[in-house]
Design a protein around this motif. Structure first.
Motif, PDB file in Angstrom:
ATOM      1  N   PHE A  43      31.546  24.211  24.770  1.00  0.00           N
ATOM      2  CA  PHE A  43      32.275  25.471  24.970  1.00  0.00           C
ATOM      3  C   PHE A  43      33.592  25.379  24.215  1.00  0.00           C
ATOM      4  O   PHE A  43      34.059  24.288  23.850  1.00  0.00           O
ATOM      5  N   SER A  44      34.184  26.529  23.953  1.00  0.00           N
ATOM      6  CA  SER A  44      35.493  26.561  23.293  1.00  0.00           C
ATOM      7  C   SER A  44      36.571  26.227  24.315  1.00  0.00           C
ATOM      8  O   SER A  44      36.550  26.719  25.444  1.00  0.00           O
ATOM      9  N   MET A  45      37.508  25.384  23.900  1.00  0.00           N
ATOM     10  CA  MET A  45      38.540  24.900  24.821  1.00  0.00           C
ATOM     11  C   MET A  45      39.885  24.827  24.110  1.00  0.00           C
ATOM     12  O   MET A  45      39.963  24.909  22.878  1.00  0.00           O
ATOM     13  N   LYS A  46      40.933  24.627  24.930  1.00  0.00           N
ATOM     14  CA  LYS A  46      42.299  24.511  24.430  1.00  0.00           C
ATOM     15  C   LYS A  46      42.916  23.254  25.013  1.00  0.00           C
ATOM     16  O   LYS A  46      42.899  23.056  26.241  1.00  0.00           O
ATOM     17  N   CYS A  47      43.458  22.410  24.142  1.00  0.00           N
ATOM     18  CA  CYS A  47      44.082  21.169  24.606  1.00  0.00           C
ATOM     19  C   CYS A  47      45.340  21.492  25.394  1.00  0.00           C
ATOM     20  O   CYS A  47      46.173  22.303  24.972  1.00  0.00           O
ATOM     21  N   GLY A  51      48.042  22.190  22.631  1.00  0.00           N
ATOM     22  CA  GLY A  51      47.662  23.595  22.453  1.00  0.00           C
ATOM     23  C   GLY A  51      46.654  23.821  21.348  1.00  0.00           C
ATOM     24  O   GLY A  51      46.471  24.963  20.913  1.00  0.00           O
ATOM     25  N   GLU A  52      45.985  22.766  20.864  1.00  0.00           N
ATOM     26  CA  GLU A  52      44.992  22.904  19.802  1.00  0.00           C
ATOM     27  C   GLU A  52      43.723  23.556  20.358  1.00  0.00           C
ATOM     28  O   GLU A  52      43.248  23.206  21.445  1.00  0.00           O
ATOM     29  N   PHE A  53      43.172  24.509  19.608  1.00  0.00           N
ATOM     30  CA  PHE A  53      41.931  25.169  20.004  1.00  0.00           C
ATOM     31  C   PHE A  53      40.754  24.421  19.380  1.00  0.00           C
ATOM     32  O   PHE A  53      40.754  24.149  18.173  1.00  0.00           O
ATOM     33  N   ILE A  54      39.781  24.097  20.194  1.00  0.00           N
ATOM     34  CA  ILE A  54      38.561  23.417  19.730  1.00  0.00           C
ATOM     35  C   ILE A  54      37.418  24.392  19.944  1.00  0.00           C
ATOM     36  O   ILE A  54      37.141  24.813  21.074  1.00  0.00           O
ATOM     37  N   TYR A  55      36.768  24.768  18.847  1.00  0.00           N
ATOM     38  CA  TYR A  55      35.734  25.784  18.941  1.00  0.00           C
ATOM     39  C   TYR A  55      34.411  25.162  19.389  1.00  0.00           C
ATOM     40  O   TYR A  55      34.188  23.948  19.278  1.00  0.00           O
ATOM     41  N   ASN A  98      25.221  25.714  37.665  1.00  0.00           N
ATOM     42  CA  ASN A  98      25.402  26.911  36.834  1.00  0.00           C
ATOM     43  C   ASN A  98      24.735  26.779  35.470  1.00  0.00           C
ATOM     44  O   ASN A  98      24.913  27.661  34.625  1.00  0.00           O
ATOM     45  N   MET A  99      24.005  25.657  35.266  1.00  0.00           N
ATOM     46  CA  MET A  99      23.353  25.398  33.973  1.00  0.00           C
ATOM     47  C   MET A  99      24.359  25.478  32.829  1.00  0.00           C
ATOM     48  O   MET A  99      24.160  26.162  31.825  1.00  0.00           O
ATOM     49  N   ASP A 100      25.499  24.784  33.036  1.00  0.00           N
ATOM     50  CA  ASP A 100      26.575  24.823  32.051  1.00  0.00           C
ATOM     51  C   ASP A 100      27.369  23.529  32.143  1.00  0.00           C
ATOM     52  O   ASP A 100      26.940  22.572  32.794  1.00  0.00           O
ATOM     53  N   TYR A 101      28.559  23.512  31.500  1.00  0.00           N
ATOM     54  CA  TYR A 101      29.467  22.377  31.543  1.00  0.00           C
ATOM     55  C   TYR A 101      30.772  22.813  32.184  1.00  0.00           C
ATOM     56  O   TYR A 101      31.113  23.993  32.208  1.00  0.00           O
ATOM     57  N   ARG A 102      31.517  21.826  32.689  1.00  0.00           N
ATOM     58  CA  ARG A 102      32.759  22.112  33.406  1.00  0.00           C
ATOM     59  C   ARG A 102      33.849  21.194  32.870  1.00  0.00           C
ATOM     60  O   ARG A 102      33.674  19.964  32.813  1.00  0.00           O
ATOM     61  N   ALA A 103      34.973  21.807  32.436  1.00  0.00           N
ATOM     62  CA  ALA A 103      36.101  21.023  31.948  1.00  0.00           C
ATOM     63  C   ALA A 103      36.767  20.303  33.112  1.00  0.00           C
ATOM     64  O   ALA A 103      37.008  20.884  34.171  1.00  0.00           O
ATOM     65  N   GLU A 104      37.073  19.009  32.901  1.00  0.00           N
ATOM     66  CA  GLU A 104      37.647  18.204  33.981  1.00  0.00           C
ATOM     67  C   GLU A 104      39.121  17.879  33.733  1.00  0.00           C
ATOM     68  O   GLU A 104      39.967  18.125  34.592  1.00  0.00           O
ATOM     69  N   ARG A 105      39.439  17.311  32.573  1.00  0.00           N
ATOM     70  CA  ARG A 105      40.790  16.849  32.341  1.00  0.00           C
ATOM     71  C   ARG A 105      41.086  16.889  30.833  1.00  0.00           C
ATOM     72  O   ARG A 105      40.220  16.640  30.003  1.00  0.00           O
ATOM     73  N   GLY A 106      42.339  17.206  30.516  1.00  0.00           N
ATOM     74  CA  GLY A 106      42.791  17.162  29.124  1.00  0.00           C
ATOM     75  C   GLY A 106      42.628  18.465  28.360  1.00  0.00           C
ATOM     76  O   GLY A 106      43.217  18.621  27.293  1.00  0.00           O
ATOM     77  N   ALA A 107      41.850  19.409  28.852  1.00  0.00           N
ATOM     78  CA  ALA A 107      41.625  20.683  28.142  1.00  0.00           C
ATOM     79  C   ALA A 107      41.326  21.772  29.152  1.00  0.00           C
ATOM     80  O   ALA A 107      40.935  21.505  30.299  1.00  0.00           O
ATOM     81  N   LYS A 108      41.514  22.990  28.713  1.00  0.00           N
ATOM     82  CA  LYS A 108      41.264  24.162  29.555  1.00  0.00           C
ATOM     83  C   LYS A 108      40.251  25.045  28.848  1.00  0.00           C
ATOM     84  O   LYS A 108      40.362  25.307  27.644  1.00  0.00           O
ATOM     85  N   ARG A 109      39.269  25.492  29.598  1.00  0.00           N
ATOM     86  CA  ARG A 109      38.216  26.310  29.008  1.00  0.00           C
ATOM     87  C   ARG A 109      38.729  27.719  28.751  1.00  0.00           C
ATOM     88  O   ARG A 109      39.453  28.301  29.566  1.00  0.00           O
ATOM     89  N   ASN A 110      38.334  28.287  27.600  1.00  0.00           N
ATOM     90  CA  ASN A 110      38.808  29.635  27.249  1.00  0.00           C
ATOM     91  C   ASN A 110      38.100  30.713  28.060  1.00  0.00           C
ATOM     92  O   ASN A 110      38.700  31.724  28.419  1.00  0.00           O
ATOM     93  N   PHE A 111      36.834  30.513  28.352  1.00  0.00           N
ATOM     94  CA  PHE A 111      36.068  31.532  29.071  1.00  0.00           C
ATOM     95  C   PHE A 111      35.134  30.833  30.045  1.00  0.00           C
ATOM     96  O   PHE A 111      34.466  29.859  29.690  1.00  0.00           O
ATOM     97  N   GLU A 112      35.131  31.318  31.269  1.00  0.00           N
ATOM     98  CA  GLU A 112      34.275  30.735  32.303  1.00  0.00           C
ATOM     99  C   GLU A 112      33.229  31.765  32.704  1.00  0.00           C
ATOM    100  O   GLU A 112      33.534  32.750  33.385  1.00  0.00           O
TER     101      GLU A 112
END
Length: 280
Positions: A43-47, A51-55, A98-112
């Motif tokens: 998934f797309s996330m933000k550090c 603040g780096e965006f990872i697509y 939810n048949m998906d992935y969940r951000a735990e630490r170090g980054a924030k998900r852009n869309f849930e």
């Protein structure tokens, strides 16, 4: 050199394997099992550090760890990756519920996406009255949308009709102007011919008047033609016959090149040159 290629090692006779307490590195068990894998960001996330965006879909060399958590006998895995800008550690877990992935630490998900699913679940748990109210509201919105669509369609038709009328008026104006130009062209040629004839007649009349004036100027009252008198250049004091009636007129001047006569040579005339006096 040959000692390096030996596959076996020497064990002395008094060697006791049970006395060895150190275990090989590949046989050590320290915490959960960790495997190095190659994966893409799910998934797309933000550090959260830089603040780096990872697509979504970016490739990483990650460490895969099997956690002790399970969801209906399905193991949950943890993945460790590094931020591409600040090299901060980012971890995310699998989410079989939810048949998906969940951000735990170090980054924030852009869309849930499960937030939309939770809204759908809330609508599924509505009562009959709420369902009826929602349907009525949706029906009213649909009717308003249809009315808006009809009004927009009517406005578009009106604009199209106005545009067509303007185009038709412009075409009629162009046709009338072209017809006027054609009619004026045919009549203009006739008028041009008449003007040219009038000009020719006027020029002929002026020429006749000039000829008449000249004829009157060079004739006397009795109708005799006036002759021109030629006066001589010489004055009457120079002698008789100054009028020059019987003399021939002088020849016309000639501009032809005339060669000068050569001077006679000195020897041919018998003249001797005077000797120069000597200076000595």
């Amino acid at each position: 050199m040959s000692e390096r290629k030996v596959l076996t090692k020497y064990y002395p006779p008094d060697f006791d394997p049970s006395a060895i307490t150190r275990t090989p590195k590949h046989l050590r068990q320290q915490g959960p099992k960790v495997i190095t894998v190659r994966l893409m960001a799910p998934f797309s996330m933000k550090c959260t550090k830089c603040g780096e965006f990872i697509y979504k879909g970016r490739k990483f060399n990650a460490r895969k760890e099997t956690t002790s958590e399970k969801y209906f006998s399905i193991p949950i895995y943890r993945f460790y990756i590094r931020c591409t800008r600040c090299s901060g550690e980012i971890t995310f877990l699998t989410d079989p519920k939810n048949m998906d992935y969940r951000a735990e630490r170090g980054a924030k998900r852009n869309f849930e996406p499960w937030r939309d699913r939770s809204k759908a679940e809330e609508t599924a748990e509505e009562t009959e009255e709420q369902v009826l109210d929602r349907l009525e509201r949706e029906e009213g919105e649909n009717m308003e949308q249809e009315e808006r669509d009809k009004m927009a369609e009517l406005e578009e038709k009106m604009l199209d009709s106005k545009r067509e009328m303007a185009i038709a008026d412009a075409l009629d104006e162009i046709r009338t102007r072209n017809a006027r130009i054609e009619r004026g062209g045919a009549g203009g040629e006739v008028a041009l011919g008449a003007v040219r004839e009038e000009k020719d007649e006027e020029a002929e009349r002026v020429e006749r008047e000039i000829e008449e004036v000249a004829r009157r100027a060079f004739r006397t009252e009795e109708g005799e033609k006036v002759r021109r008198l030629v006066e001589d250049d010489e004055s009457p004091d120079n002698g008789v016959g100054g009028s020059g009636a019987g003399e021939m007129p002088p020849p016309p001047p000639s501009f032809a090149r005339v060669k000068k006569a050569k001077k006679p040579a000195v020897n041919s005339l018998g003249i001797k040159k005077k000797a120069k006096p000597s200076l000595v």
